[in-house]
Motif scaffolding. Structure first.
Motif, PDB file in Angstrom:
ATOM      1  N   LEU A 194      82.229  74.693   1.320  1.00  0.00           N
ATOM      2  CA  LEU A 194      81.623  76.022   1.301  1.00  0.00           C
ATOM      3  C   LEU A 194      81.788  77.056   2.314  1.00  0.00           C
ATOM      4  O   LEU A 194      82.179  78.075   2.163  1.00  0.00           O
ATOM      5  N   ILE A 195      81.953  76.338   3.566  1.00  0.00           N
ATOM      6  CA  ILE A 195      82.308  76.912   4.794  1.00  0.00           C
ATOM      7  C   ILE A 195      83.675  77.633   4.664  1.00  0.00           C
ATOM      8  O   ILE A 195      84.067  78.814   4.861  1.00  0.00           O
ATOM      9  N   VAL A 196      84.628  76.735   4.028  1.00  0.00           N
ATOM     10  CA  VAL A 196      86.069  77.100   4.108  1.00  0.00           C
ATOM     11  C   VAL A 196      86.260  78.468   3.139  1.00  0.00           C
ATOM     12  O   VAL A 196      86.911  79.128   3.548  1.00  0.00           O
ATOM     13  N   ILE A 197      85.401  78.443   2.095  1.00  0.00           N
ATOM     14  CA  ILE A 197      85.454  79.411   1.151  1.00  0.00           C
ATOM     15  C   ILE A 197      84.492  80.786   1.772  1.00  0.00           C
ATOM     16  O   ILE A 197      85.163  81.847   1.656  1.00  0.00           O
ATOM     17  N   ALA A 198      83.422  80.399   2.333  1.00  0.00           N
ATOM     18  CA  ALA A 198      82.473  81.751   2.551  1.00  0.00           C
ATOM     19  C   ALA A 198      82.912  82.253   4.089  1.00  0.00           C
ATOM     20  O   ALA A 198      82.577  83.291   4.144  1.00  0.00           O
ATOM     21  N   TYR A 199      83.077  81.297   4.785  1.00  0.00           N
ATOM     22  CA  TYR A 199      83.101  81.762   6.184  1.00  0.00           C
ATOM     23  C   TYR A 199      83.849  83.180   6.633  1.00  0.00           C
ATOM     24  O   TYR A 199      83.565  83.842   7.254  1.00  0.00           O
ATOM     25  N   PRO A 200      85.256  82.894   5.897  1.00  0.00           N
ATOM     26  CA  PRO A 200      86.158  84.139   6.643  1.00  0.00           C
ATOM     27  C   PRO A 200      85.445  85.513   5.828  1.00  0.00           C
ATOM     28  O   PRO A 200      85.750  86.435   6.365  1.00  0.00           O
ATOM     29  N   VAL A 201      84.719  85.418   4.683  1.00  0.00           N
ATOM     30  CA  VAL A 201      84.307  86.461   4.006  1.00  0.00           C
ATOM     31  C   VAL A 201      82.935  86.943   4.651  1.00  0.00           C
ATOM     32  O   VAL A 201      82.628  88.355   4.988  1.00  0.00           O
ATOM     33  N   ILE A 258      73.186  86.190  10.286  1.00  0.00           N
ATOM     34  CA  ILE A 258      73.832  86.747   9.114  1.00  0.00           C
ATOM     35  C   ILE A 258      73.492  88.010   8.585  1.00  0.00           C
ATOM     36  O   ILE A 258      74.252  88.902   8.494  1.00  0.00           O
ATOM     37  N   PRO A 259      72.201  88.047   8.221  1.00  0.00           N
ATOM     38  CA  PRO A 259      71.608  89.402   7.682  1.00  0.00           C
ATOM     39  C   PRO A 259      71.789  90.548   8.632  1.00  0.00           C
ATOM     40  O   PRO A 259      72.150  91.469   8.417  1.00  0.00           O
ATOM     41  N   VAL A 260      71.570  90.296   9.967  1.00  0.00           N
ATOM     42  CA  VAL A 260      71.697  91.287  11.000  1.00  0.00           C
ATOM     43  C   VAL A 260      73.340  91.721  11.268  1.00  0.00           C
ATOM     44  O   VAL A 260      73.438  92.752  11.347  1.00  0.00           O
ATOM     45  N   LEU A 261      74.068  90.877  11.223  1.00  0.00           N
ATOM     46  CA  LEU A 261      75.454  91.096  11.085  1.00  0.00           C
ATOM     47  C   LEU A 261      75.764  91.922   9.834  1.00  0.00           C
ATOM     48  O   LEU A 261      76.595  93.043  10.125  1.00  0.00           O
ATOM     49  N   LEU A 262      75.360  91.577   8.913  1.00  0.00           N
ATOM     50  CA  LEU A 262      75.641  92.466   7.598  1.00  0.00           C
ATOM     51  C   LEU A 262      75.035  93.753   7.721  1.00  0.00           C
ATOM     52  O   LEU A 262      75.734  94.860   7.077  1.00  0.00           O
ATOM     53  N   TYR A 306      85.066  88.486   8.660  1.00  0.00           N
ATOM     54  CA  TYR A 306      85.461  89.849   8.433  1.00  0.00           C
ATOM     55  C   TYR A 306      84.388  90.916   8.968  1.00  0.00           C
ATOM     56  O   TYR A 306      84.775  91.756   9.661  1.00  0.00           O
ATOM     57  N   PRO A 307      83.039  90.697   8.630  1.00  0.00           N
ATOM     58  CA  PRO A 307      81.887  91.603   9.442  1.00  0.00           C
ATOM     59  C   PRO A 307      82.148  91.665  10.860  1.00  0.00           C
ATOM     60  O   PRO A 307      82.029  92.700  11.726  1.00  0.00           O
ATOM     61  N   GLN A 308      82.365  90.303  11.416  1.00  0.00           N
ATOM     62  CA  GLN A 308      82.401  90.132  12.912  1.00  0.00           C
ATOM     63  C   GLN A 308      83.719  91.122  13.441  1.00  0.00           C
ATOM     64  O   GLN A 308      83.668  91.810  14.569  1.00  0.00           O
ATOM     65  N   GLU A 309      84.739  90.742  12.820  1.00  0.00           N
ATOM     66  CA  GLU A 309      86.188  91.500  13.144  1.00  0.00           C
ATOM     67  C   GLU A 309      85.933  93.090  13.116  1.00  0.00           C
ATOM     68  O   GLU A 309      86.571  93.928  14.119  1.00  0.00           O
ATOM     69  N   LEU A 310      85.273  93.314  12.053  1.00  0.00           N
ATOM     70  CA  LEU A 310      84.909  95.016  11.836  1.00  0.00           C
ATOM     71  C   LEU A 310      83.977  95.662  12.974  1.00  0.00           C
ATOM     72  O   LEU A 310      84.287  96.852  13.426  1.00  0.00           O
ATOM     73  N   LEU A 311      83.039  94.765  13.338  1.00  0.00           N
ATOM     74  CA  LEU A 311      82.173  95.204  14.356  1.00  0.00           C
ATOM     75  C   LEU A 311      82.971  95.184  15.651  1.00  0.00           C
ATOM     76  O   LEU A 311      83.019  96.212  16.384  1.00  0.00           O
ATOM     77  N   VAL A 329      93.986  89.808  12.362  1.00  0.00           N
ATOM     78  CA  VAL A 329      92.942  89.216  13.046  1.00  0.00           C
ATOM     79  C   VAL A 329      92.000  88.591  12.695  1.00  0.00           C
ATOM     80  O   VAL A 329      91.521  87.273  12.910  1.00  0.00           O
ATOM     81  N   CYS A 330      91.656  88.787  11.117  1.00  0.00           N
ATOM     82  CA  CYS A 330      90.649  88.040  10.514  1.00  0.00           C
ATOM     83  C   CYS A 330      91.282  86.554   9.923  1.00  0.00           C
ATOM     84  O   CYS A 330      90.584  85.527   9.891  1.00  0.00           O
TER      85      CYS A 330
END
Length: 215
Positions: free
Chosen positions: A107-114, A33-37, A118-123, A187-188
């Motif tokens: 927690l995953i339901v809330i945090a996973y999309p953000v 995650i840190p690398v992705l961000l 979104y970072p994956q789809e942006l990249l 897509v997100c």
């Protein structure tokens, strides 16, 4: 011109092939995650400086409603197949995350999309399909295949073929959806729906070791 193409090819191989493959074999503190961000930050900087990038593609909410019927049909079919597959071949893990750790599941339901989607789809969609369009001679299918393979390679770090195979298919689906809708929001939403399905039905341990529970 040749030098420019060579640099772009080298950049693509470095970012979307060499980096994820290396990540699969080298332990990086903090996980992916840190690398992705960090990469997402670089992508945002690139987009802000790119004069020919369609910034409307970062949202374009009007594209969501027309795409929903197709998205929901495919997702419903995938949900039936996923539940049936886990029930037949790995029944003890069916719905294991919401059953054994509902707090983590919420927690995953809330945090996973953000934090992840979104970072994956942006990249892998917005950036990759724009920056390297000329490398693929503006052939949408070839570009989508490159996006899918890159997306699959990025999941080598989980150390199992299921994660790679599912993300190859998902990468193709999301790339083609983005090409048709030019909407990262669409897509997100689709990516998040499939990801949350995976974490819900009992396949999450293939994508995040923290979701593996003893039966």
């Amino acid at each position: 011109m040749g030098d420019t193409v060579a640099r772009m090819v080298a950049e693509f191989i470095l970012v979307f092939v060499a980096l994820p493959v290396a990540f699969a074999f080298v332990h990086v503190p903090g996980g992916p995650i840190p690398v992705l961000l960090l990469l997402t930050t670089a992508v945002v900087w690139y987009i802000r400086r790119s004069k020919d990038f369609d910034r409307g593609a970062l949202w374009r909410s009007a594209a969501l409603r027309p795409a929903l019927p197709s998205i929901l049909r495919l997702w419903a079919l995938a949900a039936v197949v996923a539940v049936a597959a886990v029930w037949l071949f790995d029944r003890e893990h069916l719905f294991d995350l919401p059953r054994h750790s509902p707090g983590l599941w919420i927690l995953i339901v809330i945090a996973y999309p953000v934090v992840s989607v979104y970072p994956q789809e942006l990249l892998f969609r917005a950036f990759l399909l724009h920056r390297y369009a000329n490398l693929f001679r503006r052939n949408d299918r070839l570009a989508a295949a490159a996006s899918a393979v890159s997306f699959g390679l990025a999941h080598l770090l989980f150390g199992n073929p299921i994660a790679v195979i599912l993300t190859l298919g998902g990468g193709w689906l999301f790339a083609r959806r983005y090409q048709r809708t030019r909407s990262l929001l669409v897509v997100c939403a689709e990516h998040a729906a499939y990801g949350l399905l995976i974490f819900t039905v009992g396949l999450g341990r293939f994508f995040y070791h923290g979701t593996h529970f003893a039966s």
